[in-house]
Write a protein that holds these residues in place. Sequence first.
Motif, PDB file in Angstrom:
ATOM      1  N   ALA A 107       0.865  -1.184   0.000  1.00  0.00           N
ATOM      2  CA  ALA A 107       0.000   0.000   0.000  1.00  0.00           C
ATOM      3  C   ALA A 107       0.898   1.229   0.000  1.00  0.00           C
ATOM      4  O   ALA A 107       1.536   1.537   1.010  1.00  0.00           O
ATOM      5  N   GLU A 108       0.937   1.903  -1.139  1.00  0.00           N
ATOM      6  CA  GLU A 108       1.715   3.148  -1.224  1.00  0.00           C
ATOM      7  C   GLU A 108       0.786   4.275  -0.810  1.00  0.00           C
ATOM      8  O   GLU A 108      -0.050   4.726  -1.582  1.00  0.00           O
ATOM      9  N   LEU A 109       0.914   4.696   0.447  1.00  0.00           N
ATOM     10  CA  LEU A 109      -0.096   5.581   1.041  1.00  0.00           C
ATOM     11  C   LEU A 109       0.000   7.013   0.538  1.00  0.00           C
ATOM     12  O   LEU A 109      -0.988   7.741   0.542  1.00  0.00           O
ATOM     13  N   THR A 110       1.191   7.420   0.154  1.00  0.00           N
ATOM     14  CA  THR A 110       1.396   8.778  -0.374  1.00  0.00           C
ATOM     15  C   THR A 110       2.695   8.774  -1.160  1.00  0.00           C
ATOM     16  O   THR A 110       3.586   7.950  -0.887  1.00  0.00           O
ATOM     17  N   TYR A 111       2.823   9.662  -2.135  1.00  0.00           N
ATOM     18  CA  TYR A 111       4.122   9.817  -2.793  1.00  0.00           C
ATOM     19  C   TYR A 111       4.889  11.022  -2.250  1.00  0.00           C
ATOM     20  O   TYR A 111       5.986  11.317  -2.713  1.00  0.00           O
ATOM     21  N   LYS A 112       4.309  11.699  -1.237  1.00  0.00           N
ATOM     22  CA  LYS A 112       5.083  12.776  -0.602  1.00  0.00           C
ATOM     23  C   LYS A 112       6.208  12.141   0.207  1.00  0.00           C
ATOM     24  O   LYS A 112       6.021  11.108   0.853  1.00  0.00           O
ATOM     25  N   SER A 147      12.014   4.174  -6.124  1.00  0.00           N
ATOM     26  CA  SER A 147      11.255   3.290  -7.011  1.00  0.00           C
ATOM     27  C   SER A 147       9.903   3.899  -7.410  1.00  0.00           C
ATOM     28  O   SER A 147       9.200   3.340  -8.249  1.00  0.00           O
ATOM     29  N   ASN A 148       9.557   5.018  -6.808  1.00  0.00           N
ATOM     30  CA  ASN A 148       8.296   5.671  -7.200  1.00  0.00           C
ATOM     31  C   ASN A 148       8.390   6.128  -8.656  1.00  0.00           C
ATOM     32  O   ASN A 148       9.473   6.351  -9.180  1.00  0.00           O
ATOM     33  N   PRO A 149       7.217   6.328  -9.295  1.00  0.00           N
ATOM     34  CA  PRO A 149       7.234   6.801 -10.682  1.00  0.00           C
ATOM     35  C   PRO A 149       7.947   8.151 -10.784  1.00  0.00           C
ATOM     36  O   PRO A 149       7.846   8.972  -9.861  1.00  0.00           O
ATOM     37  N   VAL A 150       8.635   8.379 -11.896  1.00  0.00           N
ATOM     38  CA  VAL A 150       9.307   9.681 -12.051  1.00  0.00           C
ATOM     39  C   VAL A 150       8.284  10.814 -12.108  1.00  0.00           C
ATOM     40  O   VAL A 150       8.573  11.944 -11.738  1.00  0.00           O
ATOM     41  N   ASP A 151       7.050  10.492 -12.531  1.00  0.00           N
ATOM     42  CA  ASP A 151       6.014  11.536 -12.612  1.00  0.00           C
ATOM     43  C   ASP A 151       5.103  11.534 -11.381  1.00  0.00           C
ATOM     44  O   ASP A 151       3.933  11.885 -11.471  1.00  0.00           O
ATOM     45  N   PHE A 152       5.657  11.159 -10.212  1.00  0.00           N
ATOM     46  CA  PHE A 152       4.822  11.028  -9.005  1.00  0.00           C
ATOM     47  C   PHE A 152       4.098  12.328  -8.652  1.00  0.00           C
ATOM     48  O   PHE A 152       3.057  12.300  -8.012  1.00  0.00           O
ATOM     49  N   ALA A 153       4.682  13.478  -9.033  1.00  0.00           N
ATOM     50  CA  ALA A 153       4.068  14.763  -8.673  1.00  0.00           C
ATOM     51  C   ALA A 153       3.081  15.236  -9.732  1.00  0.00           C
ATOM     52  O   ALA A 153       2.501  16.314  -9.603  1.00  0.00           O
ATOM     53  N   GLY A 154       2.878  14.434 -10.764  1.00  0.00           N
ATOM     54  CA  GLY A 154       1.974  14.815 -11.849  1.00  0.00           C
ATOM     55  C   GLY A 154       0.516  14.529 -11.522  1.00  0.00           C
ATOM     56  O   GLY A 154       0.195  14.013 -10.444  1.00  0.00           O
ATOM     57  N   PRO A 155      -0.385  14.848 -12.442  1.00  0.00           N
ATOM     58  CA  PRO A 155      -1.835  14.759 -12.183  1.00  0.00           C
ATOM     59  C   PRO A 155      -2.340  13.341 -11.915  1.00  0.00           C
ATOM     60  O   PRO A 155      -3.332  13.159 -11.195  1.00  0.00           O
ATOM     61  N   ARG A 156      -1.645  12.324 -12.441  1.00  0.00           N
ATOM     62  CA  ARG A 156      -2.118  10.949 -12.309  1.00  0.00           C
ATOM     63  C   ARG A 156      -2.227  10.488 -10.849  1.00  0.00           C
ATOM     64  O   ARG A 156      -3.029   9.621 -10.525  1.00  0.00           O
ATOM     65  N   GLN A 196       0.132 -10.501   3.965  1.00  0.00           N
ATOM     66  CA  GLN A 196       1.231  -9.577   4.286  1.00  0.00           C
ATOM     67  C   GLN A 196       0.924  -8.209   3.703  1.00  0.00           C
ATOM     68  O   GLN A 196       0.663  -8.078   2.506  1.00  0.00           O
ATOM     69  N   LEU A 197       0.980  -7.183   4.545  1.00  0.00           N
ATOM     70  CA  LEU A 197       0.700  -5.819   4.097  1.00  0.00           C
ATOM     71  C   LEU A 197       1.916  -4.935   4.348  1.00  0.00           C
ATOM     72  O   LEU A 197       2.363  -4.803   5.492  1.00  0.00           O
ATOM     73  N   GLY A 198       2.429  -4.324   3.294  1.00  0.00           N
ATOM     74  CA  GLY A 198       3.493  -3.335   3.425  1.00  0.00           C
ATOM     75  C   GLY A 198       2.884  -1.945   3.345  1.00  0.00           C
ATOM     76  O   GLY A 198       2.144  -1.642   2.409  1.00  0.00           O
ATOM     77  N   LEU A 199       3.169  -1.121   4.351  1.00  0.00           N
ATOM     78  CA  LEU A 199       2.682   0.264   4.357  1.00  0.00           C
ATOM     79  C   LEU A 199       3.847   1.146   3.975  1.00  0.00           C
ATOM     80  O   LEU A 199       4.799   1.317   4.745  1.00  0.00           O
ATOM     81  N   SER A 200       3.769   1.670   2.763  1.00  0.00           N
ATOM     82  CA  SER A 200       4.936   2.325   2.191  1.00  0.00           C
ATOM     83  C   SER A 200       4.530   3.658   1.590  1.00  0.00           C
ATOM     84  O   SER A 200       3.451   4.186   1.838  1.00  0.00           O
ATOM     85  N   GLY A 201       5.419   4.198   0.761  1.00  0.00           N
ATOM     86  CA  GLY A 201       5.117   5.474   0.114  1.00  0.00           C
ATOM     87  C   GLY A 201       5.991   5.658  -1.096  1.00  0.00           C
ATOM     88  O   GLY A 201       6.218   4.680  -1.818  1.00  0.00           O
ATOM     89  N   GLY A 202       6.623   6.846  -1.259  1.00  0.00           N
ATOM     90  CA  GLY A 202       6.705   7.995  -0.369  1.00  0.00           C
ATOM     91  C   GLY A 202       6.950   7.636   1.093  1.00  0.00           C
ATOM     92  O   GLY A 202       7.417   6.567   1.418  1.00  0.00           O
ATOM     93  N   GLU A 203       6.578   8.605   1.929  1.00  0.00           N
ATOM     94  CA  GLU A 203       6.808   8.438   3.360  1.00  0.00           C
ATOM     95  C   GLU A 203       5.466   8.221   4.060  1.00  0.00           C
ATOM     96  O   GLU A 203       4.694   9.173   4.256  1.00  0.00           O
ATOM     97  N   PRO A 204       5.170   6.966   4.462  1.00  0.00           N
ATOM     98  CA  PRO A 204       3.848   6.660   4.991  1.00  0.00           C
ATOM     99  C   PRO A 204       3.516   7.371   6.303  1.00  0.00           C
ATOM    100  O   PRO A 204       2.344   7.591   6.609  1.00  0.00           O
ATOM    101  N   THR A 205       4.557   7.758   7.076  1.00  0.00           N
ATOM    102  CA  THR A 205       4.247   8.415   8.360  1.00  0.00           C
ATOM    103  C   THR A 205       3.726   9.842   8.145  1.00  0.00           C
ATOM    104  O   THR A 205       3.276  10.478   9.095  1.00  0.00           O
ATOM    105  N   LEU A 206       3.759  10.333   6.909  1.00  0.00           N
ATOM    106  CA  LEU A 206       3.141  11.636   6.632  1.00  0.00           C
ATOM    107  C   LEU A 206       1.620  11.550   6.659  1.00  0.00           C
ATOM    108  O   LEU A 206       0.944  12.575   6.737  1.00  0.00           O
TER     109      LEU A 206
END
Lengths: 94, 370
Positions: B10-15, B24-33, B57-67
């Motif tokens: 679970a990628e909770l945020t890309y911030k 490993s996040n998409p290069v366009d993570f800050a884009g409209p998608r 098994q659940l991975g809580l990831s991001g970005g930074e999930p604690t945000l």
Amino acid sequence: MTAAERPTVPRLHPKARLQHDDVRGRDVLLYPEGLVALNPTGAEILELCDGVRSVADVVAALEQRYGAPGGGVERDVTAFLDGLAAKGLVTYGS
Amino acid sequence: MDPKPLWLLAELTYKCPLQCPYCSNPVDFAGPRFKRELSTDEWCRVFREAKALGVLQLGLSGGEPTLRADLEALVGEAHGLGLYTSLITSAYRLTKERLAALKAAGLDHVQISIQGADAELSDAVAGTASYRDKIAAYHYTRELGFPLTVNVVLHRRNLHQVEDLIRLAESLGAERIELANTQFYGWALHNRDALMPTKAQLDAAWRVVQRERARLGTKLEIVWVLPDYHEQYPKPCMGGWARAYMTVTPAGEVWPCHAAGRIKTLTFENVREHPLDWIWVHSDAFTRFRGDSWMPEPCRSCPRKTQDFGGCRCQAFLVAGDAGLTDPVCSLSPHRHLIDAAVAEVERAPGAPEWTYRAAPASRALAAKG
């Protein structure tokens, strides 16, 4: 260390958790980034590992439950627990 | 029998406050998608649907999930479902109080990245001063009784520190250290020439890993993620396409792995529009490369196809231009020369070029380019 002093009380490592998998109808041992699927006997053995019973106590409990004394149960229990200990999922204390 | 997923990332945020150039996040993570993040209720529904589908098994990831301010609530829901939860964090500004609250909510395991064995290198790679927070958080994690994984992405500028990194993880009382050689997707592909190690560096690091594994036994598990460009055969990526694994992105798209969203020839569905079960069983993205009927030669007749599943679809798309080809890393692939050229370049070049840090302005520029 003599045989009597060797730590023989098996415990599930705190990082591991026994969990029922409803979807596949089996028990599993979950741990960081992995899992071990258990057969019914494996799950039963782990449920008996309460941090008080020794391996001999676990064997005796199973033999009593199924009325099958002899070397077979002890061999199976030891092999199963040693296999998990090699993965760091079971530790032996006293 | 149809495969059922065991793993959900679970990628909770890309911030993210860190700016690692191999993200490993998409290069366009800050884009409209990826703009509109899933709500607490939407994530909780995803977790329930995932559990019903077979996920354990659940991975809580991001970005930074604690945000995510609702992280405790999300952990609580997952724990109540019986999922084994792992927090995958940079630990930037992570306090002991927050970790204690997550523990109380039922979090099972904490994985904290580090970018180098000392503050100078770690902070330079992260692009953000974060080493001190990480070290503090490692100690909090142990004090609270969490199993701890130390994660390090390895590349040209930190491979020489493998021994120091293992010693650090040992001194912290970690259960595992993941030494993850850079896989070239997302930002790492964008920065490939800057990150690519030399063969000599990899060989030296691998010798250290073998020696330390023998010394440490089960005291510290050392995971070595293979540098696949330097291998002869491809990795069995994700244990096979759509067999055991799924990723849900911050805005709800569902991918067969965390890099798959880059494959432009696939259609990805969203949890806002379809149940997870339907997406897993029927969607184009999950069915296209499931099993082996899609395989071309040399995979189709290869005895290794049941071991490596034809390798990585993303790598086939990103390097060879077609997700339906054999992974170009395979020495039997007609595109292997593209991998060899990238590997040879670093051996020839005297110094590595500069990298681009993972940050929103660079991402928006890359998103605009498409």
